[in-house]
Design a protein around this motif. Structure first.
Motif, PDB file in Angstrom:
ATOM      1  N   ASN A 138       0.877  -1.168   0.000  1.00 12.82           N
ATOM      2  CA  ASN A 138       0.000   0.000   0.000  1.00 12.82           C
ATOM      3  C   ASN A 138       0.909   1.210   0.000  1.00 12.82           C
ATOM      4  O   ASN A 138       1.238   1.764   1.046  1.00 12.82           O
ATOM      5  N   GLY A 142      -1.243   4.165  -3.827  1.00 16.65           N
ATOM      6  CA  GLY A 142      -2.340   3.283  -3.466  1.00 16.65           C
ATOM      7  C   GLY A 142      -1.896   1.839  -3.378  1.00 16.65           C
ATOM      8  O   GLY A 142      -0.719   1.496  -3.579  1.00 16.65           O
ATOM      9  N   GLU A 143      -2.858   0.948  -3.089  1.00 16.71           N
ATOM     10  CA  GLU A 143      -2.548  -0.467  -2.932  1.00 16.71           C
ATOM     11  C   GLU A 143      -2.464  -1.148  -4.289  1.00 16.71           C
ATOM     12  O   GLU A 143      -3.306  -0.933  -5.157  1.00 16.71           O
ATOM     13  N   GLY A 144      -1.434  -1.961  -4.467  1.00 13.93           N
ATOM     14  CA  GLY A 144      -1.280  -2.680  -5.716  1.00 13.93           C
ATOM     15  C   GLY A 144       0.104  -3.274  -5.843  1.00 13.93           C
ATOM     16  O   GLY A 144       0.846  -3.414  -4.862  1.00 13.93           O
ATOM     17  N   TYR A 146       3.836  -3.108  -7.005  1.00 16.89           N
ATOM     18  CA  TYR A 146       4.911  -2.146  -7.258  1.00 16.89           C
ATOM     19  C   TYR A 146       6.126  -2.886  -7.806  1.00 16.89           C
ATOM     20  O   TYR A 146       6.324  -4.084  -7.522  1.00 16.89           O
ATOM     21  N   LEU A 163       4.071   1.877  -9.131  1.00 16.20           N
ATOM     22  CA  LEU A 163       2.857   1.079  -9.197  1.00 16.20           C
ATOM     23  C   LEU A 163       2.629   0.660 -10.644  1.00 16.20           C
ATOM     24  O   LEU A 163       2.598   1.504 -11.540  1.00 16.20           O
ATOM     25  N   TRP A 165       0.183  -2.121 -11.447  1.00 23.09           N
ATOM     26  CA  TRP A 165      -1.180  -2.620 -11.646  1.00 23.09           C
ATOM     27  C   TRP A 165      -1.883  -2.728 -10.307  1.00 23.09           C
ATOM     28  O   TRP A 165      -1.280  -3.125  -9.315  1.00 23.09           O
ATOM     29  N   LYS A 166      -3.161  -2.372 -10.299  1.00 24.13           N
ATOM     30  CA  LYS A 166      -3.976  -2.486  -9.094  1.00 24.13           C
ATOM     31  C   LYS A 166      -4.896  -3.697  -9.134  1.00 24.13           C
ATOM     32  O   LYS A 166      -5.655  -3.928  -8.190  1.00 24.13           O
ATOM     33  N   GLU A 191      -6.238 -12.176  -6.209  1.00 25.90           N
ATOM     34  CA  GLU A 191      -7.134 -11.171  -5.653  1.00 25.90           C
ATOM     35  C   GLU A 191      -8.198 -11.867  -4.812  1.00 25.90           C
ATOM     36  O   GLU A 191      -8.390 -13.079  -4.896  1.00 25.90           O
TER      37      GLU A 191
END
Length: 506
Positions: A138, A142-144, A146, A163, A165-166, A191
């Motif tokens: 995170n 944002g969260e994803g 890295y 980052l 891709w989320k 996911e």
């Protein structure tokens, strides 16, 4: 020809795989257990044998402060230019790091740290010599997932983290693996969390830093909202065989009870991978993994079946045995009494974040027989030794020899959260045989004294040791243990002459 899933049963989550010529190597997570990250070898993707561990020294794997389900998360194994690399996270210590070795069985190097944060790291060795390092965090964007470029000799970050891709919108985007296939970069992630909503998604780009285009067929693997016997499928890794076919290893669970509760832990499954006309992979049977599937076209290569009994007559413990955190000096020995495993307890108990005298193995079958012969004469009521079915410090069943009111007794203890029950049985002088019959819904405990009489001590439900009740990411460990309430030097030695693990109804 068919094969049966799982291909590695019991607590073996987060599998990662690589191929070197005709050989396949696989690693899994170990959390608070030592040694860390077992290495498996296969010739046919179906039959696997453990050949060692990546993290065998305390300098590689400090776990003294690791709580339940802390420690080592989600390793990735890769092979490049004659070297094996295993990259992972110690969430209770140094963060992200990797080790390397010329041989998969080791020995492996000391830690090489990577400053990029997060968990679930992975590596891609590109054709131009660049090494891409991925992790989930995170971060500032944002969260994803890295990514940065690293210098593989030192772990130095050569670029900033970006980052890339989320995911597709599911919670907990994690477990990234980046592949270069036909000059395109495929980024596959998990996911939905490692529970019933688990799924695998994928995206691709012509550039390793993106932008990434999501697969229109996502998720490419999920068992959510199904009644399949395998659940929570995800956290996959891909491998291409020497015949050009593709396969995935992944984690899943097999809940034996309803509501769905599993106690063996997350296990390793195998599934074929097919490619659509527009160049996207689909895992399994249209995104499903079955208990019976068509085997790879590789020549079957089974390994010898492990013996039921360990007589502890070798110079070292075999690779099945693990410790709860780093073993305390003097807590175990194969030399004090030749042909026996000696445990010397301390004040450390099974209930706390500590390193008790504890030597265990994964429970890997719903139906099996466990037994150990224990020679132990406790000196006081604070001394005990026996076998435990251990999920974590607040959820375990113990069958042990101890002392009450000056008498040697056998005790069955059931610890479930804040609730604890204890039953006591008279026990004569001399060795006692401790037995457990594991069934899918319950564990039944017995003991047999030297005169040959067997007594059923009681039973406990398996679901009280399940992840859904106990929490965490591990599975049940069947272990021998000892507690003394004092320093190990003053403890009475507990001698385990042998230990049996016999699968039933397989």
């Amino acid at each position: 020809m068919k094969y049966a899933n799982p291909v590695i049963s019991g607590f073996h989550p987060d599998p990662s795989i690589c191929r070197v010529d005709d050989d396949y190597y696989l690693v899994t997570s170990t959390f608070e257990y030592f040694p860390g990250v077992p290495v498996f070898h296969s010739k046919d993707l179906v039959n696997w044998r453990r050949i060692g561990h990546c993290l065998t020294r305390e300098s590689q794997l400090p776990l003294h402060q690791a709580g339940s389900s802390a420690g080592i998360y989600a390793p990735t194994i890769r092979h490049h230019d004659g070297w094996f690399y295993m990259v992972t996270t110690n969430v209770s210590g140094v963060g992200n790091f990797y080790v390397r070795s010329r041989k998969a069985e080791g020995p492996w190097s000391e830690l090489i740290g990577v400053a990029q944060g997060g968990i679930d790291p992975s590596l891609l060795f590109d054709d131009d010599g660049k090494v891409y390092f991925q992790s989930v965090q995170n971060g500032p964007q944002g969260e994803g997932i890295y990514q940065c470029v690293i210098r593989i000799e030192t772990g130095e970050m050569l670029t900033e983290s970006r980052l890339i891709w989320k995911g597709t919108g599911g919670n907990n985007p994690e477990a990234p693996h980046l592949y270069k296939i036909k000059n395109q970069y495929y980024l596959m992630i998990a996911e939905g969390g490692t529970e019933l909503g688990h799924m695998e998604t994928i995206a691709r780009s012509e550039n390793p830093f993106g932008p990434f285009e999501a697969c229109p067929h996502n998720p490419i693997l999920t068992h959510r909202s199904t009644d399949l016997p395998i659940q929570a499928a995800g956290h996959a890794d891909l491998v291409e065989t020497q015949d050009g076919s593709w396969w995935a290893v992944l984690l899943g669970i097999r809940p034996p009870t309803y509501p769905r509760r599993h106690h063996l832990g997350r296990e390793t499954f195998l599934a074929p991978v097919t490619w659509t006309e527009d160049g996207w992979p689909i895992i399994g049977d249209n995104g499903r993994v079955l208990e019976q599937m068509d085997a790879p076209s590789l020549a079957p290569h089974p390994w010898p079946t492990p013996p039921v009994r360990d007589d502890f007559d070798a110079a070292e413990l075999n690779d099945e045995w693990i410790f709860l955190r780093n073993p305390a000096p003097g807590s175990w020995s194969l030399e004090e009494r030749p042909g026996a495993l000696t445990l010397r307890g301390s004040e450390a108990t099974l209930d706390e974040i500590a390193s008790p005298a504890f030597v265990g193995r994964r429970l890997s079958h719903f139906d099996c027989r466990l037994a150990a012969q224990l020679d132990f004469e406790p000196g006081s009521a604070v001394e005990e030794a026996g076998i435990t079915l251990f999920m974590n410090g607040k959820h375990h069943y113990d069958l042990a020899v101890t002392q009450r009111e000056g008498r040697k007794v056998l005790m069955l203890r059931r610890t479930v959260g804040s609730l604890r029950t204890e039953q006591f049985f008279d026990c004569g002088v001399g060795p006692v045989e401790l037995r457990v019959r594991a069934e899918s819904h319950r564990f039944v405990f017995f003991f047999r004294e030297a005169n040959g009489s067997q007594i059923e001590a009681g039973w406990g439900e398996t679901h009280f040791l399940s992840t859904e009740i106990a929490g965490g990411f591990t599975g049940v460990i069947a272990a021998m243990y000892a507690v003394s309430g004092r320093d190990a030097e003053q403890a009475t030695s507990a001698f385990f002459d042998w230990f049996d693990y016999e699968p039933l109804n397989t």
